[in-house]
Design an enzyme around this catalytic site. Sequence first.
Site, short mmCIF file in Angstrom:
data_model
loop_
_atom_site.label_atom_id
_atom_site.label_comp_id
_atom_site.label_asym_id
_atom_site.label_seq_id
_atom_site.Cartn_x
_atom_site.Cartn_y
_atom_site.Cartn_z
N SER A 11 0.85 -1.20 0.00
CA SER A 11 0.00 0.00 0.00
C SER A 11 0.88 1.24 0.00
CB SER A 11 -0.89 0.01 1.25
OG SER A 11 -1.37 1.33 1.47
N HIS A 36 -1.25 -1.31 -4.34
CA HIS A 36 -2.51 -0.96 -3.67
C HIS A 36 -2.56 0.56 -3.45
CE1 HIS A 36 -5.98 -1.94 -1.04
NE2 HIS A 36 -5.53 -0.97 -0.26
N ASP A 38 -4.73 3.69 -1.98
CA ASP A 38 -5.80 4.04 -1.05
C ASP A 38 -6.33 5.44 -1.32
OD1 ASP A 38 -6.00 1.74 0.79
OD2 ASP A 38 -3.89 2.19 1.17
N MET A 40 -8.95 8.24 -0.32
CA MET A 40 -9.79 8.64 0.82
C MET A 40 -10.27 10.07 0.62
SD MET A 40 -7.58 7.16 3.99
CE MET A 40 -6.75 5.57 3.91
N HIS A 69 -8.41 1.07 -4.00
CA HIS A 69 -9.33 0.88 -2.87
C HIS A 69 -10.01 2.21 -2.60
CE1 HIS A 69 -9.50 -0.10 1.77
NE2 HIS A 69 -10.71 0.04 1.24
N MET A 71 -12.15 4.53 -0.60
CA MET A 71 -12.76 4.81 0.70
C MET A 71 -13.41 6.18 0.59
SD MET A 71 -9.64 3.27 2.92
CE MET A 71 -8.62 3.32 1.46
N MET A 140 -11.52 -5.64 5.65
CA MET A 140 -10.69 -4.67 6.39
C MET A 140 -10.36 -5.26 7.76
SD MET A 140 -10.08 -2.13 4.44
CE MET A 140 -9.07 -1.31 5.68
N GLY A 145 -8.71 4.30 7.10
CA GLY A 145 -8.36 5.71 7.26
C GLY A 145 -6.87 5.95 7.40
N PHE A 146 -6.19 5.01 8.01
CA PHE A 146 -4.76 5.24 8.30
C PHE A 146 -3.95 3.96 8.20
CE2 PHE A 146 -7.50 8.10 10.65
CZ PHE A 146 -7.01 9.34 10.27
N GLY A 148 -0.64 1.74 9.62
CA GLY A 148 0.05 1.56 10.89
C GLY A 148 -0.84 1.27 12.09
N ASP A 178 -6.67 -6.29 4.45
CA ASP A 178 -6.01 -4.98 4.44
C ASP A 178 -6.05 -4.37 5.84
OD1 ASP A 178 -5.13 -2.40 3.90
OD2 ASP A 178 -6.75 -1.90 2.51
N GLY A 179 -4.86 -4.14 6.39
CA GLY A 179 -4.75 -3.47 7.68
C GLY A 179 -3.97 -4.30 8.67
N GLY A 180 -2.83 -3.77 9.10
CA GLY A 180 -2.04 -4.46 10.13
C GLY A 180 -1.41 -5.76 9.67
N GLY A 200 1.13 -1.87 4.30
CA GLY A 200 1.68 -0.52 4.23
C GLY A 200 2.93 -0.39 5.05
C1 DX5 Z 1 -6.21 1.71 5.61
C2 DX5 Z 1 -5.80 1.39 4.20
C3 DX5 Z 1 -4.69 0.44 4.14
C4 DX5 Z 1 -3.42 0.89 4.82
C5 DX5 Z 1 -2.76 -0.34 5.35
O1 DX5 Z 1 -7.39 2.41 5.58
O2 DX5 Z 1 -6.88 0.86 3.46
O3 DX5 Z 1 -4.43 -0.01 2.82
O4 DX5 Z 1 -2.54 1.59 4.00
O5 DX5 Z 1 -1.67 0.04 6.12
P1 DX5 Z 1 -1.01 -0.94 7.18
O6 DX5 Z 1 -0.58 -2.17 6.42
O7 DX5 Z 1 0.13 -0.15 7.71
O8 DX5 Z 1 -2.06 -1.27 8.21
ZN ZN Z 2 -6.42 -0.12 1.49
#
Ligand code: DX5
Ligand code: ZN
Length: 226
Positions: A11, A36, A38, A40, A69, A71, A140, A145-146, A148, A178-180, A200
């Site tokens: 990402s 990927h 993102d 937003m 993606h 959002m 998700m 939104g973020f 990390g 997606d996420g963490g 990410g």
């Molecule tokens: C969050 C995004 C993710 C994000 C993942 O809303 O959709 O794609 O960049 O970041 P990490 O892998 O750091 O959780």
């Molecule tokens: Zn994403």
Amino acid sequence: MTLSGIQIAPSILSADFAHLGRDIAAVERGGADLIHVDVMDGHFVPNITIGVPVVKALKKFATRPLDVHLMISEPDRYIDDFANAGADMISVHVEAATHLHRTIGHIKSRGVKAGAVINPATPVTMLEDILADLDFVLVMSVNPGFSGQAFIRHSLDKVRRLREMLHQVGSAAPIEIDGGIDPLTAAEAVSAGASILVAGQAVFGTPDAEAATRALRTVATAVARA
Ligand code: DX5
Ligand code: ZN
């Protein structure tokens, strides 16, 4: 493009936006399958990132398919713009799409792979009547939104249940998570039934994005073969 096997999707939200080309080249050397992106809008999620012009610019540079993606609220208004910009995959949130069936049909009519995304609090059953139409599903594992944020473990159970639901409707559509995602959670996600891994911080938050991409594939492939 096909979406079979393990797909690593770094990402770029965690990349250095002043050096996006350099960072994308690094993960491509590391064997990234998808890039990927993102998007937003500061409305559907509490953050604003990038949009159509960046996707258009990336399309000229990236050698891997762009996994966009969305959002954003009212995603229907922007499907054509992102398709024209060169998105290879577009996913929309079920929480944002009032007429999801129409939206998915629209994405596919543009020759783009269509996915539906569910937030951590959205039950997998929300997808029941659209599953057979999807090219992929995105679960998700953080609130969007973020980058990390900490991985929400309950997502693994959702992946397992979705895998079963897809099987029931005769679909082999891949599940993206997606996420963490890091090497540890990637292994768990793959064993639960996910095959597209977005990451990410675990890629761009390290000193060597190329090596980090490779490390994710190594662990994911090992679990998939086991
Ligand atoms: C969050 C995004 C993710 C994000 C993942 O809303 O959709 O794609 O960049 O970041 P990490 O892998 O750091 O959780
Ligand atoms: Zn994403």
